[in-house]
Scaffold this motif. Structure first.
Motif, PDB file in Angstrom:
ATOM      1  N   ILE A  47       0.843  -1.205   0.000  1.00  0.00           N
ATOM      2  CA  ILE A  47       0.000   0.000   0.000  1.00  0.00           C
ATOM      3  C   ILE A  47       0.874   1.249   0.000  1.00  0.00           C
ATOM      4  N   LEU A  48       1.913   1.256   0.833  1.00  0.00           N
ATOM      5  CA  LEU A  48       2.828   2.406   0.859  1.00  0.00           C
ATOM      6  C   LEU A  48       3.463   2.617  -0.520  1.00  0.00           C
ATOM      7  N   ILE A  49       3.924   1.545  -1.117  1.00  0.00           N
ATOM      8  CA  ILE A  49       4.570   1.616  -2.437  1.00  0.00           C
ATOM      9  C   ILE A  49       3.589   2.090  -3.495  1.00  0.00           C
ATOM     10  N   PHE A  60       4.987   4.571  13.809  1.00  0.00           N
ATOM     11  CA  PHE A  60       3.608   4.460  13.356  1.00  0.00           C
ATOM     12  C   PHE A  60       3.129   3.043  13.635  1.00  0.00           C
ATOM     13  N   GLN A  61       2.006   2.941  14.307  1.00  0.00           N
ATOM     14  CA  GLN A  61       1.414   1.647  14.620  1.00  0.00           C
ATOM     15  C   GLN A  61       0.210   1.432  13.717  1.00  0.00           C
ATOM     16  N   VAL A  62       0.166   0.282  13.058  1.00  0.00           N
ATOM     17  CA  VAL A  62      -0.938  -0.061  12.176  1.00  0.00           C
ATOM     18  C   VAL A  62      -1.553  -1.362  12.678  1.00  0.00           C
ATOM     19  N   THR A  63      -2.877  -1.379  12.787  1.00  0.00           N
ATOM     20  CA  THR A  63      -3.579  -2.563  13.274  1.00  0.00           C
ATOM     21  C   THR A  63      -4.327  -3.245  12.130  1.00  0.00           C
ATOM     22  N   SER A  64      -4.783  -4.449  12.394  1.00  0.00           N
ATOM     23  CA  SER A  64      -5.528  -5.194  11.378  1.00  0.00           C
ATOM     24  C   SER A  64      -6.799  -4.446  10.973  1.00  0.00           C
ATOM     25  N   GLU A  65      -7.420  -3.763  11.917  1.00  0.00           N
ATOM     26  CA  GLU A  65      -8.628  -3.001  11.611  1.00  0.00           C
ATOM     27  C   GLU A  65      -8.324  -1.880  10.619  1.00  0.00           C
ATOM     28  N   MET A  66      -7.175  -1.244  10.776  1.00  0.00           N
ATOM     29  CA  MET A  66      -6.791  -0.166   9.852  1.00  0.00           C
ATOM     30  C   MET A  66      -6.577  -0.704   8.440  1.00  0.00           C
ATOM     31  N   LEU A  67      -5.990  -1.887   8.338  1.00  0.00           N
ATOM     32  CA  LEU A  67      -5.730  -2.472   7.020  1.00  0.00           C
ATOM     33  C   LEU A  67      -7.007  -2.835   6.288  1.00  0.00           C
ATOM     34  N   MET A  84      -5.104   7.271   5.633  1.00  0.00           N
ATOM     35  CA  MET A  84      -4.606   8.199   6.650  1.00  0.00           C
ATOM     36  C   MET A  84      -3.203   7.802   7.101  1.00  0.00           C
ATOM     37  N   VAL A  85      -2.962   6.511   7.268  1.00  0.00           N
ATOM     38  CA  VAL A  85      -1.616   6.043   7.623  1.00  0.00           C
ATOM     39  C   VAL A  85      -0.629   6.448   6.537  1.00  0.00           C
ATOM     40  N   GLU A 108       5.058  -0.172  12.237  1.00  0.00           N
ATOM     41  CA  GLU A 108       4.856  -1.483  12.837  1.00  0.00           C
ATOM     42  C   GLU A 108       3.435  -1.965  12.598  1.00  0.00           C
ATOM     43  N   TYR A 109       3.326  -3.210  12.142  1.00  0.00           N
ATOM     44  CA  TYR A 109       2.021  -3.843  12.039  1.00  0.00           C
ATOM     45  C   TYR A 109       1.802  -4.652  13.305  1.00  0.00           C
TER      46      TYR A 109
END
Length: 143
Positions: free
Chosen positions: A25-27, A90-97, A105-106, A62-63
């Motif tokens: 997603i970042l790429i 930056f913390q990313v959770t499964s819900e965010m994905l 937003m991330v 971090e995921y």
């Protein structure tokens, strides 16, 4: 032929499918390819592995899957140590994905931090397809 085109997007040593999704997603939004499982030596000599990192900008992404809810105290201590080294975390959770708006937003926040720390604005207004992101001729991959 499609396998060869996908090779630039592959990364050895990823810990989960979700981390791979986050990296892609970042790429796709134009951000540089992050380092996977980057080894950061802390001031106390201990070693931590960062899920996705932009070392030149000191950005850690971090995921944290669902299992992290049982280790929040240890994760909080680890986060403080990383931040004490001057890294943005930056913390990313499964819900965010699983939510396009939250994931965007991330991406925006990471892109903003990259711009502040490197002076380069990588964020694209629309995501690339995976085929476009894999194209090694893109100028963004060459800094």
């Amino acid at each position: 032929m499609k396998c060869r085109k996908a090779l630039p997007l592959m990364a050895q040593g990823t810990d989960s499918v979700a981390e791979t999704m986050l990296r892609l997603i970042l790429i796709r939004y134009g951000l540089p390819i992050p380092c996977v499982n980057y080894q950061l030596v802390l001031r106390d000599g201990s070693l931590v592995f960062l899920d996705l990192a932009y070392p030149e900008a000191k950005i850690d992404i971090e995921y944290d899957g669902r299992h992290h809810r049982y280790q929040w105290a240890r994760d909080a201590q680890r986060t403080m140590k990383i931040r004490a080294e001057g890294w943005e975390y930056f913390q990313v959770t499964s819900e965010m994905l699983s939510d396009d708006e939250q994931m965007f937003m991330v991406v925006v926040l990471v892109a903003r931090c990259l711009k502040e720390r490197t002076g380069k604005d990588y964020l694209l207004p629309q995501p690339l397809t995976l085929e476009q992101a894999a194209d090694q001729r893109r100028a963004v991959w060459h800094g």
